[in-house]
Structure formats: C-alpha cells, structure tokens
Scaffold this motif. Structure first.
Motif, PDB file in Angstrom:
ATOM      1  N   LEU A  39      -0.023   7.971  -1.810  1.00 36.07           N
ATOM      2  CA  LEU A  39       0.424   6.649  -2.223  1.00 36.07           C
ATOM      3  C   LEU A  39       1.927   6.737  -2.514  1.00 36.07           C
TER       4      LEU A  39
ATOM      5  N   HIS B 280       0.142   3.243   1.472  1.00 33.66           N
ATOM      6  CA  HIS B 280      -1.020   4.147   1.361  1.00 33.66           C
ATOM      7  C   HIS B 280      -1.189   4.853   2.699  1.00 33.66           C
ATOM      8  N   TYR B 281      -0.892   6.162   2.701  1.00 31.95           N
ATOM      9  CA  TYR B 281      -1.102   6.960   3.908  1.00 31.95           C
ATOM     10  C   TYR B 281      -2.530   7.496   3.880  1.00 31.95           C
ATOM     11  N   ARG B 282      -3.292   7.182   4.919  1.00 30.53           N
ATOM     12  CA  ARG B 282      -4.673   7.652   5.037  1.00 30.53           C
ATOM     13  C   ARG B 282      -4.717   8.810   6.031  1.00 30.53           C
TER      14      ARG B 282
ATOM     15  N   SER C  23       0.017  12.160  -4.250  1.00 25.97           N
ATOM     16  CA  SER C  23      -0.796  12.697  -3.148  1.00 25.97           C
ATOM     17  C   SER C  23      -2.078  13.317  -3.700  1.00 25.97           C
TER      18      SER C  23
ATOM     19  N   GLU D 282      -1.075   1.912   5.205  1.00 23.03           N
ATOM     20  CA  GLU D 282      -1.385   0.545   4.797  1.00 23.03           C
ATOM     21  C   GLU D 282      -0.414   0.135   3.689  1.00 23.03           C
TER      22      GLU D 282
ATOM     23  N   ASP E 172      -4.929  11.956   1.115  1.00 21.26           N
ATOM     24  CA  ASP E 172      -4.209  10.681   1.160  1.00 21.26           C
ATOM     25  C   ASP E 172      -2.949  10.741   0.298  1.00 21.26           C
TER      26      ASP E 172
ATOM     27  N   LEU F 231      -8.735   6.338  -2.932  1.00 15.30           N
ATOM     28  CA  LEU F 231      -8.013   7.422  -2.276  1.00 15.30           C
ATOM     29  C   LEU F 231      -8.993   8.473  -1.791  1.00 15.30           C
TER      30      LEU F 231
ATOM     31  N   SER G  35      -8.918  -0.220  -4.443  1.00 16.22           N
ATOM     32  CA  SER G  35      -9.082   0.565  -3.229  1.00 16.22           C
ATOM     33  C   SER G  35      -9.519   1.956  -3.639  1.00 16.22           C
TER      34      SER G  35
ATOM     35  N   TYR H 136       0.222  -2.137   0.266  1.00 14.77           N
ATOM     36  CA  TYR H 136      -0.522  -2.739  -0.831  1.00 14.77           C
ATOM     37  C   TYR H 136       0.361  -3.777  -1.513  1.00 14.77           C
TER      38      TYR H 136
ATOM     39  N   TYR I 113      -4.583  -1.799  -8.519  1.00 15.74           N
ATOM     40  CA  TYR I 113      -3.132  -1.963  -8.501  1.00 15.74           C
ATOM     41  C   TYR I 113      -2.749  -3.429  -8.637  1.00 15.74           C
TER      42      TYR I 113
ATOM     43  N   ILE J 178      -8.703   3.314  -7.227  1.00 15.81           N
ATOM     44  CA  ILE J 178      -7.408   2.766  -7.642  1.00 15.81           C
ATOM     45  C   ILE J 178      -7.524   1.264  -7.849  1.00 15.81           C
TER      46      ILE J 178
END
Length: 706
Positions: free
Chosen positions: A521, A480-482, A586, A489, A519, A515, A513, A491, A470, A468
């Motif tokens: 976004l 950003h879900y990891r 996702s 996180e 994950d 994904l 970054s 962004y 951005y 990604i």
C-alpha cells in the motif's frame, strides 16, 4: 630647427628662473619683480623713445645717453629701497605695505602660521601690486627726463629740451602698460597660493580684482595709436627724405608691431590662463573630484567669473559631501539594521532548528515491522519545517497509518501539523473508524484554525488479519499493489478538506479491502507527482507506479529510497518546490511460513532441543530478519548453547529497539554472571530489584550473585 630652439631657449629660461630665485633671496619678495618689470619696460619704452627721437634728431649726444642711463640707475635704486630691497643691509623702507608683504614670505615661500586677516590683507596687496607699480610709472619717467634735461641745460645746449619732453610723454603709456602687465603676471601664482591658504583655514577667499578687461583693451588701442603717431611723424620728418630713411621707418614699424604683439600676448595670456583654469576645474568637478580652483587673475570680469564658478563648485561639492554623508549614514543605518536582521534571522533559524527537531521527533523516519507489515518512509521537507506529516498509531490488534498535507509551507503549516497530529492521536484512541476520526479532527481543527489553511489526509486501519479500512479527505489516492495479479489499484473515498469548514463533517466516508501476502500500500503527497524538471515536465503518477512495479520484490524502505533517488535525478537542477512525503506499507510474502517456523523454534527452545532450535533460527533470519522478536529469541537460544558473546550481542540489539525491556535485561544479567562479570551483573540486578523486587527471575539472579 625646433630642437635647436629648445636647446637654446631651455637653458635661458632655467637661468632666468635661477636669477629670479636669487634676487628674491637677496632683495626680498616685493623687490624681486623689479628685475623683469624694469627689464621689459625699459626695452619697450626705450625702443619707442629712440624711434620717436631718432626721427627728429640727426643723432643722440653722448651726454644725453649717459644721463638717460643715470636716470635708469636712480630709478632702480629708488625702487629697490622703496620695496625693501636693502633690508639685508639694515636699511628698511618706510612703506608699511611693503614691509608687511615681505614679512609674509620667506625665501619666496608663503608662511602658513599667520592669522586669517593677515592673508586677507596680503591678497588685497598682491591684487593691487600691478596697479600700484603702474602708478609709479610717471615718477620713473619724470626722474629719467629730469636727468636728461639737466644734461641738456648744463652740458649739451642743443635746444632739443622740448623734443625730449615730448618723447617722455609719448613713452610714458608704454612704460606704464609694461610695468602693470609684467608685475600683475608675476603675482598671479602668489594670489592663488593665498586664496588656497584662506580656503584651507576655513574661510572663503574674497573676490579681489584690480582693473577691467575693457581698460586693458583700451590700452592696446592706445599703443596702436602711439605707434601710428610715431610712424606718421617719421614719414613727415627729414628722416624719410634721407638715405636709408625708409629702411629705418620699416624697421621701427616692425619693432612696433613686435612690441604690440608681445603686449597683446601678455594681456591675453592672463585671459587664456583663467579660461584654462576654469576648464580644468570644470573637468575635475565633472569627474567627481575637488577642482582645487583658486584663480590667479586680477581682471574684474574674469575674477567675478572665477569667483562665481568657485561658489558654484563649492555648492556642488558641499551637496556631494552632504549626499555622501547621507549615504554613509544611511549605509551605517542599513548595516546596523542588517546586523540586527542577521541576529534576528539567526535567532529565527535557531528557533526553526528547534521546531524542526520537535517535528522530527513527532514524525517517524523509520518504523519497526508490525506482524507481517513492513514500513518504508520518505520524508523530505522543502524548508526546515514541513507542512507534511505522517504517523503510525498502534491500537490493540490494529494499526492506523496516516499521511497528511497542510496547505502552504513553513512555520504556519508546521504549527498546524503539530496540532493535527495531536488531534488525530486523540481521535484514534476513541474510535476504530477512519471516517469517524476525520469527523472528530475536522470539528476540532475548524475551531482552532482561524486562517484559510486546511489539510488533506489519507488514513488507513489495518488489523492483524490484514483487513483494511480507509478514508480519504481530498488527498492523493492511495495505491494498492496486488502481488498475485501484478496490478495496481487506486483507493479513494468522498471527503472534503479537514479544518476548512465545520460543515464538511458529513462528507467523510470509508471503504474496506484486504491485503494479501506480498501486497503493498503506497500513500504519498503531491510533492512527488507534481515535481517538474528543467523542461517543465511533471514526475507524474505513471512514473511513480512504474517504480513500484519494478521494485516490488524489494523491501518497503528500499522502494521509498528508490522513489527519492529517481525524483532527485528527474528534477536535475530544478529545485524541489514542495514537501516530499511517502508512506509504504508492505506485507511480508512469507509471513505465514515464518510464523509457523517461529513457533516451531520457540517450542524447540523450550524443550532445550538446542540443535534443532539453532537450525530453525538460521532459517528465520533468512526469511524475515527485520522481525522485531527475532533478536531476543536468538539471544535465548545462544544462551542455551552457551555462546554468551553472541547471546549478549543479540540481546543488545533487542534493547536498542525496546529499551528497558525487563526480560531482556534479566537475560543480560544472567549472561554477565555466566561470563564472570559480577560487577556488571550486580548493577543490572540492582536496577531490576528497584523496578520490581517481587519478580521471581530477579530474585533468582540476586541469589546467584550472593
């Protein structure tokens, strides 16, 4: 006692009214008042005359009494004739005034078909009626005293002629006063009727009056003086010295006092009636009604006062009518203006509906997955059109996901979203860099937007390797879900508003970054985090992150729907005060395994390993049912299995997502041939032939139909 008085007096009053109506019918309108005029006057005058004469005479001769009665009869006959009382016998009076007044009434009721000047003349005659009747008073007394003197001269020879003449002089004022008062009171209601008729005909009633109140009060004083004179003469006469003399004097005093009270009551009744009329009219006017005030009085002062009040009331009423008319006209104008505004509003709402439909077509509300990426979209405009917009652009082996928020709301903001969407689309076609896209769009919109409006935006590029890039133009930070770490996180990059100033071009930067599978976004507008509830509490970023963490195992669209539901539940009765938008991207957690099995399934299908391909297909539907290519693959496998109904069902699902797909249409034609629906097959083959007659599969299908 009161009940007894009411029981006795009420029938007497009713009988008197009936007698008056009968007299009016018999002798006419003008002569009818003679009944009570003569009746009351004779009682008063006779009482005074008897009191005065009795004090100086030992007794009254019978001839004198008879001559007195004869004189009264002569007076009545003359008065009836002069006032046209014999008109039913064909004998008419020679007085034009009387004949005119009688012609204006029928059975005591005013005729309403005459000219205005007739009513004006009638009002004048009715006002002067009491005064004219009083002018006949000396004539009445003269006739009576003449009959008495004739009897004295020819029959009695008592030598009291001078006393009789003196008695007549004393009695004359009493008779004149009672004639005037009773006649004037009788005509009061008819004067009011004539005034009302004149007003209804559109003419102002004239201010007619007869005599002054001062003269009335002076007449009362005259009666008092006469009473005192008679009383003093009685005290000096031989009567006072005789047996029972003082009793007679006391009786006469009581009679004089009663007579004076009656005369005073009659005088003041007209005054009080006028005051009562004014009071009722003022109350009616105060309550907003037409006072309907037409005074009965003929007194100069009261008539002037009533006329002044009438003029003032008419001015108030005219002002009120003018005001009401102005209000009606203003209301009519407002109604017309409101109708025009409603029509304009209807047209504007229609245009807004049209604009909203255009904007809806521009903004995707659902988006098919792309490779491992799934999309969840939340888009709720505060009004019909929105200042938020989002879009997903496909370019080569990557996608661009954009979410932007224009300052302001409604139509101006919506117009900017349309221009911005076109600008972003054009810029993305020319560049692979989000920061470069922002620079190009900012340059273009800075020239187009002439107002103080601007937009914030977050743009992300995701390639097929899940890398990604951005850029953020003063928008809300993306989340950003990891999955591996179960963390979120934020962004962000540098970058000013877009469209606000051309110098902002150098401020945009981008970051990169990657994904991982599972994950997510999350890109959103401040309409979500800044929404408040009834207590004034904001929804906040923490609550949004909590929803994402709790629902990370669900699909992207399910998470977007959960945010929407909890946002509305949080707001409660508070209105949604901004546009609400969210874009969730996702990564399917099993995408790598899915692609491996998908390729294995395709290989088994090509080798016509129908049992293996059917088993593998079942696993694919369990792993990633949203994958776009899955329905067409299923249709091909079911076709090999000769399960044509299932094959047709899945090929239709594929065509719903990709209308006009050639290979899917060819498969649908083959299914129609296999199921014997040749007419449908022919239609499909004809469509394919028109599109590309050189296609080998289409030629093969055409040969099968032949």
């Amino acid at each position: 006692m009161c009940v007894w008085v009411a029981t006795v007096i009420a029938p007497l009053l009713q009988a008197y009214r009936s007698l008056t109506r009968f007299a009016t019918w018999v002798v006419g309108f003008y002569a009818a008042p003679l009944l009570h005029v003569v009746f009351t006057s004779v009682i008063a005058a006779a009482g005074f005359a008897y009191g005065f004469a009795r004090g100086h005479l030992p007794e009254l001769n019978v001839y004198i009494t008879e001559s007195l009665l004869l004189g009264l009869v002569i007076i009545v006959i003359i008065e009836v004739y002069l006032n046209d009382g014999f008109h039913r016998l064909g004998i008419r009076t020679f007085i034009p005034r009387v004949r005119f007044v009688n012609s204006m009434f029928e059975d005591g009721r005013l005729k309403i078909d005459r000219e205005v000047r007739d009513y004006q003349k009638l009002l004048n005659y009715l006002t002067d009626f009491g005064k004219n009747r009083a002018l006949y008073g000396p004539f009445h007394v003269a006739v009576v005293i003449a009959t008495v003197l004739v009897a004295e001269y020819f029959f009695v020879h008592s030598g009291h002629g001078g006393l009789y003449l003196q008695t007549a002089i004393v009695t004359l004022p009493i008779h004149v006063l009672f004639v005037y008062v009773t006649a004037d009171l009788h005509m009061g209601k008819y004067r009011s009727l004539v005034k009302r008729q004149l007003f209804f005909m559109g003419h102002e009633p004239p201010n007619e009056y007869s005599i002054s109140l001062k003269l009335k009060f002076a007449s009362i004083l005259l009666v008092i003086a006469l009473s005192d004179y008679i009383l003093i003469s009685l005290l000096r006469s031989e009567m006072a010295k005789s047996t029972g003399g003082y009793t007679y004097i006391i009786g006469f005093s009581a009679f004089s006092l009663a007579l004076l009270m009656v005369l005073t009551v009659l005088f003041f009744s007209s005054i009080f009636a006028s005051i009562k009329e004014l009071q009722l009219a003022a109350t009616s006017l105060q309550e907003g009604h037409d006072p309907d005030f037409y005074s009965q009085t003929s007194d100069q002062e009261l008539a002037t006062l009533s006329s002044g009040f009438f003029h003032a009331a008419q001015k108030v009423l005219n002002y009120r009518r003018d005001l009401e008319q102005q209000i009606r006209e203003a209301t009519a104008h407002l109604s017309e203006a409101n109708a025009e505004l409603q029509q304009k509003d209807k047209e504007i709402q229609t245009e807004l509906d049209f604009a909203a439909e255009i904007q809806k077509e521009m903004i995707p509300h659902r988006h098919a997955p792309w490779n491992a990426l799934q999309f969840g979209i939340l888009y709720e405009p505060m009004q019909k059109v929105s200042g938020d917009f989002l879009n997903i652009y496909k370019k080569d082996k990557a996608i661009f996901a954009l979410l932007a928020d224009v300052s302001g709301h409604g139509v101006p903001a919506a117009l900017i979203t349309m221009a911005a969407n076109d600008a972003f689309g054009a810029a993305i076609r020319h560049s692979e860099s989000p920061a470069a896209v922002f620079r190009e769009v900012n340059t273009q919109l800075s020239e187009q937007i002439k107002t103080q409006d601007y937009l914030t935006a977050f743009l992300v590029r995701i390639d097929d390797k899940l890398r990604i890039t951005y850029a953020n133009a003063s928008h809300q930070k993306a989340l950003h879900y990891r999955r591996k770490r179960n963390t979120i996180e934020a962004y962000d990059t540098n970058g000013l508003f877009i469209g606000a100033m051309a110098d902002a071009t150098d401020t945009y930067e981008e970051k990169t970054s990657k994904l991982e599978y599972g994950d997510m976004l999350v890109i959103f507008t401040d309409g979500i985090t800044e929404q408040v509830n009834e207590a004034g509490e904001e929804f906040g970023l923490a609550r949004l992150q909590e929803i994402v963490m709790q629902n990370h195992e669900r699909s992207a669209q399910q998470i977007a729907d959960a945010v929407r539901d909890q946002l509305h539940s949080f707001a409660g009765s508070s209105r949604i005060r901004d546009d609400v938008s969210m874009l969730i991207i996702s990564v399917h957690p099993q995408y790598r395994q899915f692609i491996e099995k998908f390729n294995e399934t395709v290989g088994a299908m090509k080798k016509r390993m129908v049992t293996d391909s059917a088993r593998l297909l079942e696993d694919l539907w369990k792993m990633y049912p949203e994958f776009p290519a899955l329905p067409f693959l299923s249709a091909r496998i079911y076709y090999q299995l000769q399960e044509y109904e299932l094959a047709e069902k899945h090929v239709k699902l594929h065509l719903e997502k990709i209308p006009g797909d050639v290979r899917a249409t060819q498969l649908l034609a083959a299914i129609a041939i296999k199921t014997g629906n040749r007419s449908r097959a022919a239609n499909l083959v004809n469509r394919l032939t028109k599109a590309n007659a050189e296609d080998k599969i289409t030629q093969h299908l055409s040969k099968k139909l032949q």
